[in-house]
Design a protein around this motif. Sequence first.
Motif, PDB file in Angstrom:
ATOM      1  N   VAL A  60       0.838  -1.203   0.000  1.00 41.92           N
ATOM      2  CA  VAL A  60       0.000   0.000   0.000  1.00 41.92           C
ATOM      3  C   VAL A  60       0.869   1.249   0.000  1.00 41.92           C
ATOM      4  CG1 VAL A  60      -1.728   1.303   1.296  1.00 41.92           C
ATOM      5  CG2 VAL A  60      -1.900  -1.183   1.147  1.00 41.92           C
ATOM      6  N   ALA A  61       1.905   1.252   0.852  1.00 44.68           N
ATOM      7  CA  ALA A  61       2.797   2.409   0.927  1.00 44.68           C
ATOM      8  C   ALA A  61       3.553   2.611  -0.381  1.00 44.68           C
ATOM      9  CB  ALA A  61       3.781   2.232   2.083  1.00 44.68           C
ATOM     10  N   LEU A  62       4.029   1.524  -0.970  1.00 46.72           N
ATOM     11  CA  LEU A  62       4.756   1.639  -2.244  1.00 46.72           C
ATOM     12  C   LEU A  62       3.861   2.155  -3.364  1.00 46.72           C
ATOM     13  CD1 LEU A  62       7.030  -1.549  -2.310  1.00 46.72           C
ATOM     14  CD2 LEU A  62       7.768   0.835  -2.264  1.00 46.72           C
ATOM     15  N   ALA A 111       9.443  11.349  -1.193  1.00 48.20           N
ATOM     16  CA  ALA A 111       8.134  10.730  -1.001  1.00 48.20           C
ATOM     17  C   ALA A 111       8.071   9.968   0.319  1.00 48.20           C
ATOM     18  CB  ALA A 111       7.821   9.786  -2.163  1.00 48.20           C
ATOM     19  N   ALA A 112       9.182   9.362   0.716  1.00 45.77           N
ATOM     20  CA  ALA A 112       9.222   8.680   2.013  1.00 45.77           C
ATOM     21  C   ALA A 112       9.051   9.681   3.155  1.00 45.77           C
ATOM     22  CB  ALA A 112      10.537   7.923   2.160  1.00 45.77           C
ATOM     23  N   ILE A 113       9.644  10.861   3.027  1.00 40.70           N
ATOM     24  CA  ILE A 113       9.450  11.906   4.032  1.00 40.70           C
ATOM     25  C   ILE A 113       7.990  12.353   4.063  1.00 40.70           C
ATOM     26  CG2 ILE A 113      10.070  14.268   4.687  1.00 40.70           C
ATOM     27  CD1 ILE A 113      12.834  13.754   3.521  1.00 40.70           C
ATOM     28  N   VAL A 197      16.072   4.894   5.085  1.00 43.89           N
ATOM     29  CA  VAL A 197      15.767   5.150   6.498  1.00 43.89           C
ATOM     30  C   VAL A 197      14.393   5.803   6.638  1.00 43.89           C
ATOM     31  CG1 VAL A 197      16.450   6.502   8.518  1.00 43.89           C
ATOM     32  CG2 VAL A 197      18.174   5.274   7.198  1.00 43.89           C
ATOM     33  N   SER A 198      14.107   6.796   5.811  1.00 42.81           N
ATOM     34  CA  SER A 198      12.811   7.481   5.876  1.00 42.81           C
ATOM     35  C   SER A 198      11.669   6.537   5.531  1.00 42.81           C
ATOM     36  CB  SER A 198      12.797   8.683   4.930  1.00 42.81           C
ATOM     37  OG  SER A 198      13.791   9.613   5.276  1.00 42.81           O
ATOM     38  N   PHE A 199      11.867   5.694   4.518  1.00 49.10           N
ATOM     39  CA  PHE A 199      10.807   4.771   4.132  1.00 49.10           C
ATOM     40  C   PHE A 199      10.581   3.717   5.214  1.00 49.10           C
ATOM     41  CE2 PHE A 199       9.091   1.043   1.937  1.00 49.10           C
ATOM     42  CZ  PHE A 199       7.998   1.610   1.294  1.00 49.10           C
ATOM     43  N   ALA A 200      11.657   3.228   5.819  1.00 49.42           N
ATOM     44  CA  ALA A 200      11.506   2.237   6.883  1.00 49.42           C
ATOM     45  C   ALA A 200      10.760   2.823   8.077  1.00 49.42           C
ATOM     46  CB  ALA A 200      12.882   1.722   7.314  1.00 49.42           C
ATOM     47  N   ALA A 201      11.081   4.055   8.437  1.00 47.76           N
ATOM     48  CA  ALA A 201      10.400   4.700   9.565  1.00 47.76           C
ATOM     49  C   ALA A 201       8.929   4.949   9.248  1.00 47.76           C
ATOM     50  CB  ALA A 201      11.099   6.011   9.921  1.00 47.76           C
ATOM     51  N   SER A 202       8.651   5.455   8.045  1.00 48.88           N
ATOM     52  CA  SER A 202       7.261   5.717   7.670  1.00 48.88           C
ATOM     53  C   SER A 202       6.468   4.424   7.547  1.00 48.88           C
ATOM     54  CB  SER A 202       7.214   6.493   6.353  1.00 48.88           C
ATOM     55  OG  SER A 202       7.847   5.752   5.316  1.00 48.88           O
ATOM     56  N   LEU A 203       7.099   3.360   7.057  1.00 51.26           N
ATOM     57  CA  LEU A 203       6.405   2.082   6.934  1.00 51.26           C
ATOM     58  C   LEU A 203       6.079   1.504   8.298  1.00 51.26           C
ATOM     59  CD1 LEU A 203       5.322  -0.116   5.080  1.00 51.26           C
ATOM     60  CD2 LEU A 203       7.607  -1.148   5.066  1.00 51.26           C
ATOM     61  N   ALA A 204       7.002   1.645   9.251  1.00 50.41           N
ATOM     62  CA  ALA A 204       6.740   1.162  10.611  1.00 50.41           C
ATOM     63  C   ALA A 204       5.565   1.907  11.238  1.00 50.41           C
ATOM     64  CB  ALA A 204       7.990   1.326  11.465  1.00 50.41           C
ATOM     65  N   LEU A 205       5.531   3.229  11.073  1.00 51.39           N
ATOM     66  CA  LEU A 205       4.408   4.008  11.605  1.00 51.39           C
ATOM     67  C   LEU A 205       3.111   3.672  10.886  1.00 51.39           C
ATOM     68  CD1 LEU A 205       6.001   7.540  12.126  1.00 51.39           C
ATOM     69  CD2 LEU A 205       5.264   5.933  13.888  1.00 51.39           C
ATOM     70  N   PHE A 206       3.188   3.442   9.581  1.00 51.72           N
ATOM     71  CA  PHE A 206       1.983   3.106   8.828  1.00 51.72           C
ATOM     72  C   PHE A 206       1.428   1.754   9.253  1.00 51.72           C
ATOM     73  CE2 PHE A 206       0.049   1.460   4.793  1.00 51.72           C
ATOM     74  CZ  PHE A 206      -1.051   2.275   4.810  1.00 51.72           C
ATOM     75  N   ARG A 207       2.299   0.794   9.481  1.00 51.66           N
ATOM     76  CA  ARG A 207       1.843  -0.514   9.953  1.00 51.66           C
ATOM     77  C   ARG A 207       1.159  -0.392  11.306  1.00 51.66           C
ATOM     78  NH1 ARG A 207       7.201  -4.038   8.262  1.00 51.66           N
ATOM     79  NH2 ARG A 207       6.464  -4.710   6.198  1.00 51.66           N
ATOM     80  N   ARG A 208       1.751   0.416  12.180  1.00 47.39           N
ATOM     81  CA  ARG A 208       1.155   0.595  13.500  1.00 47.39           C
ATOM     82  C   ARG A 208      -0.201   1.289  13.408  1.00 47.39           C
ATOM     83  NH1 ARG A 208       4.231   4.040  18.059  1.00 47.39           N
ATOM     84  NH2 ARG A 208       3.423   5.725  16.760  1.00 47.39           N
ATOM     85  N   SER A 209      -0.305   2.292  12.535  1.00 54.88           N
ATOM     86  CA  SER A 209      -1.579   2.999  12.387  1.00 54.88           C
ATOM     87  C   SER A 209      -2.653   2.084  11.817  1.00 54.88           C
ATOM     88  CB  SER A 209      -1.401   4.232  11.501  1.00 54.88           C
ATOM     89  OG  SER A 209      -1.091   3.849  10.166  1.00 54.88           O
TER      90      SER A 209
END
Length: 214
Positions: A60-62, A111-113, A197-209
């Motif tokens: 979804v994020a990609l 885009a990751a930011i 790094v930005s994509f990994a952080a955003s993906l982790a937050l997106f999974r949690r949300s």
Amino acid sequence: EIYTRKDTLSLHDALPISMSALLNQLSVLTIVLTGAAMLREREHGTIEHLMVMPLSPAEVALSKVLAVMVIVLVAFVGSLVVVVKGVLGVPVAGPMPLLLAGTALYLWAAAAIGMLLGTLARSMAQFALLIIMVIIPIIMLSGGFSAIESQPEAVQHLTFFLPSRHFLAFAKAVAFRGAGIEALWLPVAMMAALGAVSFAASLALFRRSMSVTG
């Protein structure tokens, strides 16, 4: 073709200014469009529809990131060909495929930011405030308005973690000096690392949300 001294100076000044302007527009469009797309999914409640589909959070994020990357990259090519090379008459010394590849890499980092900001914000008002706090340093400290060397030493160290600084150095080296990939491994590596790094952080937050929403 022979230029006068005045024409040569204006030509040499036009390329850095045009590349800096393109960088600013790339940063604003990519971050805002990606973050707004992520935030709208939550505000409209369509995030629940995505959760019941056979898609992982990474897919979804990609999909959001790649869609914005394609749109902005097409706009970048049009601006470069029509405005910079056509209207302004500024030549691009380096290979166009290398410039486009580096631009795509920077768009991924930007885009990751944007996805990170869109996941952190809970409303469009919060997202707008985050955009102001992030966009201004990205634009002002990238080296387009003032040289990195003229900034305070502490700020120079901080700008090393801005993908915009490395993209501007990459774009100017390719377009102005005709540099090849062998001379640009550091900005390319930094854009790739910061984007990861930005994509990994955003993906982790997106999974949690998504898990919290579910």
